[in-house]
Design an enzyme around this catalytic site. Structure first.
Site, short mmCIF file in Angstrom:
data_model
loop_
_atom_site.label_atom_id
_atom_site.label_comp_id
_atom_site.label_asym_id
_atom_site.label_seq_id
_atom_site.Cartn_x
_atom_site.Cartn_y
_atom_site.Cartn_z
N HIS A 1 41.02 -23.73 -14.54
CA HIS A 1 41.08 -25.01 -15.26
C HIS A 1 42.52 -25.51 -15.36
O HIS A 1 42.80 -26.70 -15.17
CB HIS A 1 40.49 -24.86 -16.66
CG HIS A 1 39.00 -24.96 -16.72
ND1 HIS A 1 38.32 -26.16 -16.60
CD2 HIS A 1 38.04 -24.00 -16.89
CE1 HIS A 1 37.01 -25.94 -16.69
NE2 HIS A 1 36.82 -24.64 -16.86
N GLU B 1 33.29 -26.87 -13.20
CA GLU B 1 32.98 -25.47 -13.47
C GLU B 1 32.83 -24.69 -12.17
O GLU B 1 33.27 -23.54 -12.06
CB GLU B 1 31.71 -25.36 -14.32
CG GLU B 1 31.87 -25.86 -15.74
CD GLU B 1 32.99 -25.15 -16.48
OE1 GLU B 1 32.99 -23.90 -16.50
OE2 GLU B 1 33.88 -25.83 -17.01
N HIS C 1 38.84 -17.72 -14.41
CA HIS C 1 38.17 -19.03 -14.42
C HIS C 1 38.96 -20.04 -15.25
O HIS C 1 39.15 -21.19 -14.83
CB HIS C 1 36.76 -18.86 -15.01
CG HIS C 1 36.01 -20.13 -15.21
ND1 HIS C 1 35.07 -20.60 -14.30
CD2 HIS C 1 36.03 -21.04 -16.22
CE1 HIS C 1 34.56 -21.74 -14.75
NE2 HIS C 1 35.13 -22.03 -15.91
N GLU C 2 39.43 -19.62 -16.42
CA GLU C 2 40.20 -20.53 -17.27
C GLU C 2 41.57 -20.85 -16.66
O GLU C 2 42.09 -21.96 -16.82
CB GLU C 2 40.37 -19.94 -18.67
CG GLU C 2 39.06 -19.66 -19.41
CD GLU C 2 38.14 -20.87 -19.49
OE1 GLU C 2 38.63 -22.02 -19.46
OE2 GLU C 2 36.91 -20.67 -19.58
#
Length: 267
Positions: free
Chosen positions: A77, A104, A73-74
């Protein structure tokens, strides 16, 4: 705007994953030049990406499979911040809390694309069909939580199916409960669920599973079950469905396949 953004995010994540030597932690990080990975206690937060200091932080106190999804997930980003066109489109279309919510969501899309590539889900759905076994295999082979896997599998299933993770949980006594219910304080309930496109009903977390339902029987016996049965909605309504249950330790992974196109809303 959200649908095209998801498509672009999947493309970015898939391209990133294809260039990696593997999907272990070290390999996942190898595609980000100059970014370091740090594990530390982070309270209620699972992780964070600090673009200024080029570091990904992961909560050291959560389960390994949750750390793994958070890392992906990061990375999402970082990929998003590296795509000026997509980032500009998002800022033009959304603002405030809605913008943060969309970002998100897109990073979850990226994480799924990295850890659960379409080739893997296609293989499992071809081999096992939209089933509890397919969900169990995706969880194992992608090394992610079942809660993460159900959303990806539902998104990529053509069948009219609801996937669910069920487990025994502690419940609070309510007025009208029997003495036995007050004493037991536990029940088999839905922990998480996700419906494929075209299915307008959903199963809420906390929905109880009746003792004689195939889901409960499979948990008690440890034996997988596939049979015509029903979806036990919280309202008490029973919707006919083909149920495929795969028990795994102290939980059951389930698919409810509908024989028709359901109407809208949660029951």
């Amino acid at each position: 705007m959200l649908a095209p953004a998801k498509t672009r995010m999947r493309e970015l994540a898939a391209a990133y994953a294809q260039a990696l030597p593997g999907l272990d932690t070290h390999s996942l990080m190898s595609g980000l030049d100059g970014v370091t990975l740090t594990f530390m206690a982070m309270g209620d937060r699972d992780g964070a990406y600090d673009p200024e200091h080029r570091v990904i932080l992961i909560n050291s106190r959560v389960r390994p499979e949750r750390q793994r999804f958070t890392l992906a997930h990061e990375i999402g980003h970082a990929l998003l911040l590296g795509d000026d066109d997509l980032l500009s489109d998002l800022h033009d279309s959304f603002e405030g809390d809605r913008l943060e919510e969309v970002i998100e969501t897109l990073c979850n899309v990226a994480a799924a694309a990295i850890l659960m590539p379409e080739a893997l889900t296609a293989e499992l759905l071809t081999r096992f069909g939209p089933s509890g076994r397919a969900l169990a295999e995706l969880t194992r082979r992608a090394d992610v939580s079942a809660s993460s896997a159900i959303y990806t599998l539902a998104e990529r299933s053509d069948a009219l199916v609801i996937y669910a993770v069920c487990a025994v949980t502690r419940i609070d006594a309510e007025p009208g409960d029997s003495e036995e219910e007050h004493l037991s304080g536990k029940a088999l309930t839905v922990r998480a669920s996700s419906a494929a496109a075209g299915v307008k009903y959903s199963l809420r977390p906390g929905t109880p599973i009746p003792d004689d339902h195939p889901v409960a029987v499979a948990l008690d016996t440890g034996i997988p079950i596939t049979q015509d049965s029903y979806i036990p909605f919280r309202s008490g309504r029973k919707m006919p469905a083909y149920v495929d249950v795969f028990p795994e330790r102290n939980r059951v992974l389930v698919s409810f396949t509908l024989p028709f196109k359901a109407g809208k809303d949660e029951i």
